[in-house]
Write a protein that holds these residues in place. Sequence first.
Motif, short mmCIF file in Angstrom:
data_model
loop_
_atom_site.label_atom_id
_atom_site.label_comp_id
_atom_site.label_asym_id
_atom_site.label_seq_id
_atom_site.Cartn_x
_atom_site.Cartn_y
_atom_site.Cartn_z
N LEU A 199 79.52 50.64 -93.99
CA LEU A 199 80.02 50.45 -92.62
C LEU A 199 79.30 51.36 -91.64
O LEU A 199 78.84 50.92 -90.57
CB LEU A 199 81.53 50.70 -92.59
CG LEU A 199 82.22 50.63 -91.23
CD1 LEU A 199 82.10 49.23 -90.65
CD2 LEU A 199 83.68 51.05 -91.35
N SER A 200 79.17 52.63 -91.99
CA SER A 200 78.53 53.58 -91.07
C SER A 200 77.03 53.32 -90.95
O SER A 200 76.47 53.39 -89.85
CB SER A 200 78.78 55.01 -91.55
OG SER A 200 78.22 55.22 -92.83
N CYS A 201 76.36 53.00 -92.07
CA CYS A 201 74.91 52.74 -92.02
C CYS A 201 74.61 51.49 -91.21
O CYS A 201 73.61 51.44 -90.47
CB CYS A 201 74.36 52.62 -93.43
SG CYS A 201 74.36 54.18 -94.37
N THR A 202 75.45 50.47 -91.35
CA THR A 202 75.26 49.26 -90.55
C THR A 202 75.43 49.56 -89.06
O THR A 202 74.66 49.06 -88.23
CB THR A 202 76.26 48.18 -90.98
OG1 THR A 202 76.12 47.93 -92.38
CG2 THR A 202 76.03 46.88 -90.23
N GLY A 203 76.41 50.37 -88.74
CA GLY A 203 76.61 50.75 -87.34
C GLY A 203 75.44 51.52 -86.76
O GLY A 203 75.07 51.32 -85.59
N VAL A 204 74.82 52.39 -87.56
CA VAL A 204 73.66 53.15 -87.08
C VAL A 204 72.49 52.23 -86.76
O VAL A 204 71.85 52.34 -85.71
CB VAL A 204 73.26 54.21 -88.13
CG1 VAL A 204 71.93 54.85 -87.76
CG2 VAL A 204 74.34 55.27 -88.25
N LEU A 205 72.20 51.28 -87.67
CA LEU A 205 71.08 50.35 -87.44
C LEU A 205 71.35 49.43 -86.24
O LEU A 205 70.43 49.13 -85.47
CB LEU A 205 70.83 49.51 -88.70
CG LEU A 205 70.27 50.26 -89.91
CD1 LEU A 205 70.05 49.30 -91.07
CD2 LEU A 205 68.97 50.97 -89.56
N LEU A 206 72.58 48.98 -86.09
CA LEU A 206 72.90 48.12 -84.96
C LEU A 206 72.77 48.87 -83.64
O LEU A 206 72.29 48.31 -82.64
CB LEU A 206 74.32 47.57 -85.12
CG LEU A 206 74.51 46.49 -86.19
CD1 LEU A 206 75.99 46.16 -86.36
CD2 LEU A 206 73.72 45.23 -85.85
N GLN A 207 73.18 50.12 -83.62
CA GLN A 207 73.06 50.91 -82.39
C GLN A 207 71.60 51.14 -82.03
O GLN A 207 71.21 51.04 -80.85
CB GLN A 207 73.78 52.24 -82.57
CG GLN A 207 73.79 53.10 -81.32
CD GLN A 207 74.56 54.40 -81.51
OE1 GLN A 207 75.08 54.66 -82.59
NE2 GLN A 207 74.63 55.20 -80.47
#
Length: 299
Positions: free
Chosen positions: A274-282
């Motif tokens: 969840l957190s890694c996906t959020g970093v890439l999307l940002q």
Amino acid sequence: MSWLNRSFITGRRYVFLPQTRLIHLSRPCLKAPQNKEKATVPAKPPKSETKNALKLLGRPLGVRQRPTTVERTRTEKMKDLLDAETRMAQRRHLIKEAGKGYFHDLNMTRKNGGKTWIAPNVLIREDKSLYLPNITGKSLDTSVQKHTTTMCFQKISVIAMLGTQVSEIHTKSFVAPTLQQYSGHPYFQFIQINLQENLLKSFLVKLFISSLRNTVPYEQQANYLVSAQNMEYLREPLGMTNSRVGYVYLVDENLKIRWGGCADATPEEAKALLSCTGVLLQRLQENPPTAPPTPQGSS
């Protein structure tokens, strides 16, 4: 001089014990017991637990060559057949596979549920990460042939590799929080690949394709691929060493695998995805792609 006279002259007190030596009574023979507390040493874990302990993923997943949708020519295939390094790698792979039994994957599920490594808590560095190989399959909604190279370009993709019903449960334990958070994001997509390398299993999946459509939500059918691609030489680079369990990969906009997980997810692994996906999307949202949505080398 007898021992009695000797003791009288010296003034020391001795006790004579037959068949023993003389003992001086003025000196203590034994030390008084001392009540010293011993330091408590933690008990060592059993050897079986140490041997079966899982370790963090220690290498990047994927292949070094950038994927393409262009089919290889006959000349390129002949070069691989004549290349000594390629033939040695294939030979090592065949020797390794020959030592495995028919029920090897099933027996490995008895150890940690088939889990072979723990997913990292952070992203794999971009300069160290490798590429996701091109995987082809027919979409569940229209049965149109699609390529992951085209689908994943300029998108943040969570890819679930399926093969059994157990693998579906495994992948859901990873992606459920991520789908709930980012399913509506314009740069996010969830791709499921039903991989059936066995010809009989592949035929059965195609035979019951209508029932499969009823189980998969309609909004996910466009990105649900049914594939029969041979992954024999790609399983080891992708870490897919067990065909019975599910695998999840996080792929960035440049087709690189930045995170991976296998088998049943732990709460920490689900949070990490969840957190890694959020970093890439940002990052992608701050620097949106400007090039046309056509990956390099695609037709």
